[in-house]
Enzyme design. Structure first.
Site, short mmCIF file in Angstrom:
data_model
loop_
_atom_site.label_atom_id
_atom_site.label_comp_id
_atom_site.label_asym_id
_atom_site.label_seq_id
_atom_site.Cartn_x
_atom_site.Cartn_y
_atom_site.Cartn_z
N TYR A 7 15.45 31.83 5.28
CA TYR A 7 14.12 32.67 5.52
C TYR A 7 14.13 33.14 6.98
O TYR A 7 14.56 32.47 7.87
CB TYR A 7 12.85 31.74 5.27
CG TYR A 7 12.54 31.81 3.94
CD1 TYR A 7 12.02 32.92 3.32
CD2 TYR A 7 12.18 30.43 3.31
CE1 TYR A 7 11.71 32.79 1.87
CE2 TYR A 7 11.79 30.39 2.00
CZ TYR A 7 11.56 31.43 1.37
OH TYR A 7 11.11 31.51 0.18
N LYS A 30 0.70 -1.10 0.08
CA LYS A 30 -0.06 0.09 -0.08
C LYS A 30 0.85 1.40 -0.13
O LYS A 30 2.06 1.18 0.26
CB LYS A 30 -0.85 0.03 1.39
CG LYS A 30 -0.25 0.13 2.46
CD LYS A 30 -0.78 -0.57 3.74
CE LYS A 30 -0.06 -0.17 5.08
NZ LYS A 30 -0.69 -1.09 6.13
C1 LIG Z 1 0.08 -1.70 6.64
C2 LIG Z 1 -0.30 -3.21 7.31
C3 LIG Z 1 0.38 -4.16 7.65
C4 LIG Z 1 1.91 -4.06 7.51
O1 LIG Z 1 2.26 -3.61 8.96
P1 LIG Z 1 3.75 -3.49 9.23
O2 LIG Z 1 4.09 -3.16 10.47
O3 LIG Z 1 4.36 -2.68 8.13
O4 LIG Z 1 4.20 -4.88 9.07
C5 LIG Z 1 -0.05 -5.45 7.89
N1 LIG Z 1 -1.54 -5.64 8.06
C6 LIG Z 1 -2.40 -4.62 7.60
C7 LIG Z 1 -3.99 -4.60 7.43
C8 LIG Z 1 -1.80 -3.38 6.98
O5 LIG Z 1 -2.77 -2.37 6.83
#
Ligand SMILES: *Cc1c(COP(=O)(O)O)cnc(C)c1O
Length: 811
Positions: free
Chosen positions: A706, A482
């Site tokens: 700045y 994702k």
């Molecule tokens: C993002 C996600 C993970 C992965 O989590 P990590 O801590 O990066 O390993 C696992 N399960 C779900 C449902 C997620 O959204």
């Protein structure tokens, strides 16, 4: 092989002025710029339309050359040099080459035709070089001068010669034929090139075919209809014609091409040969067939696994820190080393740069390693090379032979990690393809004002395997990609991990999944946040939704129903304590009933997410989540009457609670290079880097940036770098809260971080120049450290790197 000067005078049958009868000749020189060994060189003063070699004699004498073939006698011949005086220097060169060639009774292959001569020569060489020591024309040395220089390289160690013959007008081929006297000719093809030198196409063909006059065999493609013309020149020639799908040819090839590869089969002497070639284009296939047929005529089975694309040109590139690069990272035989050094000498002269050679192990081509590296050492010396970097185990063994500044590494990557510095140098980068020297070129090439995030796909695979080793082989894996794979690029990550048998991919939204499908990813893909407006797309791209509420379940089931589908796979999310999305355990009975009422969908998996798997102080809570999940899923299974995949562990869970791996685990941050402890065996995969745009000396009483926030406590050296908060660099790092690495040393941010640029203090780092590399994060400055500084988590640092920062993939 050495010739006495008198012996040569006899061979070319000319008058001479011999002042030094003891002179020996090993090298023939036609271009004064290519002088390597003055003591043993014979210079041919050649007149062309554009220049006269006689003009360079004084300079060559200065450099120590003592032997000359000339067309007219210089004024003063009482100078300790030898002069062979002939009518035509080119002719003399050819006569000498012909006499030299006649000393060797080995098969010689000559390649002519309109196109592809060099490639056919190189590939034939590549197919046979593992078994035979072969002498071949360097580059495309196929002219009236190139051919004799090529033949001159023959020595007793060679078992085969491969030479190109090219002509541009009538009368030329006869000379080449007399010199080369080939056993086998390869006629590549006939096009309209060089038509201007001939009265007609037929005249051109007949002129080229003069090459076959005394040869035994001819390799040609049947469709060019060359055979009958060849017989007019040589009645008794054996013609080996080949064609694709033509039973009347001597070698009838059958080719099936797909996905960039060609599967080739040929029946010869009742024996069937099959092999795969890494290309599908007509020209490459034609070139390869010529070589294959020729190999068979020589009684050899061609070795086909290492065909390399033939690069004809050396490229000059602008390097970092005032360096000039010569990219010759394609091959590594001795001939091409000599040529590359020539090219380098020519370019170093104009720029007065130090000379450096970075070279991989050399292909010994049947010679003894010791000899090869001794020759290399003497070449480097002759060419005034100041510095050598050897890459590979063989060259390293002979390190003692070289007497310049030198260093050695097992691989190109090791050299880069060691951080060798280059400054005001012309650098020849040369090596066999499999040494991957191009990563050195990439590292030393001056980048346009660019901020990039480098992703090391090898490290990604390492991390995947490392986590995989923590769980049972039968447990499935899902890679969470994702948010563009946490900013690392979902496509490349998915492609890489699919190759390593990752079972599922998890994306956040439908569009991410669609992009993966469009790019050819066929693995199962779960959409964690399926938007009802996208259900149709989701279904048509065969993506699988996470279902976390009754509303979503109903809507999705209806959409599937509308398409007349049944048993569409869905993934049920249970809320075991995170309280984000999901059915709560109390809803299990109702959920089961809802699912049973909707046969259009089928539960492929049920999962939940741990809220604090990485936090030992929350372990009691985590255990509770795990137990609730176990109980809930068992209940659901009972109600539904069929099984499904159960999964709950994220990265930290895989490390800390592997006993709850169940049927699948979901890998996230660990893949992207962030571990909990060193025992996790996780490698960094992302390096955010940029370069220094400009350096300024700023006085103590002035300010930087700045709102004059960058207050100085001393006179300072301040560098501007092209990265700002719009690239994802947190503004909170400004005003010395964070730092970057320059030459491996800390340079704090000074003043406020701007949108596209920011400033760093390099006062304490000596020798920094504009164009130098700056590391924002990477192996030596971890994402975790950055996250700690601004009170966030590594996930945010990674995903914040904005889209406009180019991702560059290494593997
Ligand atoms: C993002 C996600 C993970 C992965 O989590 P990590 O801590 O990066 O390993 C696992 N399960 C779900 C449902 C997620 O959204």
């Amino acid at each position: 092989m050495k010739y006495g000067i008198k012996e040569i005078a006899d061979i070319i049958n000319c008058s001479s002025v011999i002042n030094e009868p003891a002179e020996k000749i090993s090298f023939l020189l036609t271009d004064s710029r290519k002088l390597l060994y003055p003591e043993e060189s014979l210079f041919f003063a050649i007149r062309t339309k554009t220049g006269d070699g006689h003009d360079y004699i004084p300079a060559l004498k200065q450099s120590g050359v003592k032997n000359f073939v000339v067309e007219n006698i210089p004024d003063n011949v009482d100078d300790g040099c030898n002069y062979l005086i002939c009518d035509n220097s080119i002719q003399a060169l050819q006569e000498l080459a012909a006499a030299h060639r006649n000393k060797f009774n080995i098969p010689i292959v000559a390649v002519t035709g309109s196109n592809g001569k060099t490639i056919v020569k190189e590939w034939l060489y590549q197919m046979l070089c593992n078994r035979l020591n072969i002498c071949r024309s360097p580059k495309s040395y196929n002219s009236q001068i190139g051919v004799p220089l090529s033949l001159w390289q023959l020595d007793e160690s060679h078992k085969l010669g491969i030479f190109e013959a090219g002509i541009s007008t009538t009368g030329e081929m006869e000379n080449l034929q007399k010199m080369i006297r080939p056993l086998i000719c390869i006629f590549t093809n006939l096009s309209d090139a060089h038509d201007e030198g001939f009265a007609s196409r037929e005249e051109k063909l007949m002129e080229k075919l003069k090459l076959v006059k005394d040869c035994r065999m001819l390799v040609c493609r049947k469709k060019y209809g060359i055979e009958k013309y060849a017989r007019q020149i040589n009645r008794s020639i054996f013609v080996a014609s080949w064609e694709i799908d033509d039973k009347n040819s001597d070698y009838n090839f059958h080719i099936e091409s797909n996905a960039g590869q060609s599967n080739v089969s040929v029946v010869h002497n009742g024996e069937k040969f099959e092999f795969t070639l890494p290309f599908t284009d007509e020209a490459s296939l034609e070139n390869a067939m010529h070589c294959i047929v020729c190999s068979y005529l020589l009684g050899e089975t061609p070795f086909m696994y290492n065909l390399e694309h033939v690069e004809m040109r050396l490229t000059l590139l602008e390097g970092i820190r005032n360096c000039t690069l010569i990219d010759d990272s394609y091959n590594s035989d001795m001939n091409s080393v000599i040529m590359a050094l020539d090219f380098m000498a020519a370019n170093a002269e104009q720029k007065k740069l130090k000379r450096t050679v970075i070279i991989s192990d050399i292909n010994p081509g049947g010679r003894k390693e010791n000899d090869i590296y001794a020759e290399l050492a003497s070449l480097l010396k002759k060419k005034d090379i100041d510095r050598l970097v050897g890459i590979g185990d063989s060259i390293c063994k002979y390190s003692k032979l070289f007497d310049c500044t030198k260093s050695f590494y097992p691989s190109a990557r090791d050299m880069i990690s060691a951080g060798e510095k280059f400054d005001n140098e012309i650098i020849l980068i040369k090596g066999a393809r499999h040494f991957g020297m191009e990563i050195i070129v990439a590292a030393l090439e001056k980048k346009q004002h660019e901020t990039v995030m480098e992703i090391d796909l090898d490290a990604l695979v390492h991390n995947f395997k490392s986590m995989r080793s923590n769980i049972a082989p039968r447990t499935k894996t899902m890679a969470m990609i994702k948010a563009d794979a946490y900013g690392c690029g979902d496509l490349e990550v998915a492609k890489t991990l699919a190759h390593h048998h990752c079972d599922y991919f998890g994306v956040a939204v439908t569009d991410e999944g669609v992009e993966l499908r469009k790019a050819g990813i066929t693995s199962k893909i779960i959409v964690m946040n399926p938007e009802p407006s996208c259900f149709e797309r989701l279904i048509s791209y065969n993506l699988e939704p996470e279902i976390y509420s009754f509303k979503l379940l109903g809507e999705f089931a209806n959409k599937v129903d509308a398409q007349g589908l049944r048993n569409y796979p869905i993934h049920i999310k249970i809320d075991t304590g995170m309280h984000r999305l999901g059915f709560v355990p109390e809803e299990t009975g109702m959920l089961a009933a809802g699912l049973k009422a909707r046969p259009t969908v089928k539960v492929a998996s049920v999962f939940s997410h741990l809220a604090a798997a990485d936090d030992p102080t929350a372990d009691e809570f985590t255990k509770q989540q795990l137990e609730i999940f176990d109980k809930t899923t068992k209940e659901l299974r009972q109600h539904l009457g069929y099984g499904f995949i159960r999964h709950i562990l994220n990265t930290a869970g895989i490390w800390r609670f592997p006993e709850y791996q169940m049927d699948m685990v979901r890998m996230g941050i660990g893949l992207y290079g962030v571990g909990l402890t060193p025992e996790n065996d996780i490698r960094n995969i992302a390096t955010l880097k940029t370069i220094i745009l400009q350096i300024k000396h700023v006085r103590q009483d002035e300010t930087v940036g700045y709102n004059r926030k960058g207050v100085l406590s001393r006179d300072s050296r301040i560098a501007a770098i092209p990265i700002g908060y719009a690239d994802g660099l947190d503004r909170a790092f400004g005003n010395r809260k964070g730092y970057v690495l320059v030459h491996g040393q800390k340079a704090p941010f000074i003043g406020n971080i701007c949108m596209d640029v920011c400033m760093i203090d390099i006062t304490d780092i000596p020798g920094v120049q504009e164009g130098d590399e700056v590391i924002i994060f990477g192996d030596k400055l971890s994402i975790s450290e950055l996250a700690e500084k601004t009170g966030t988590i590594p996930y945010e640092i990674l995903t914040k790197v904005s889209k406009r920062v180019k991702r560059v993939y290494l593997s």
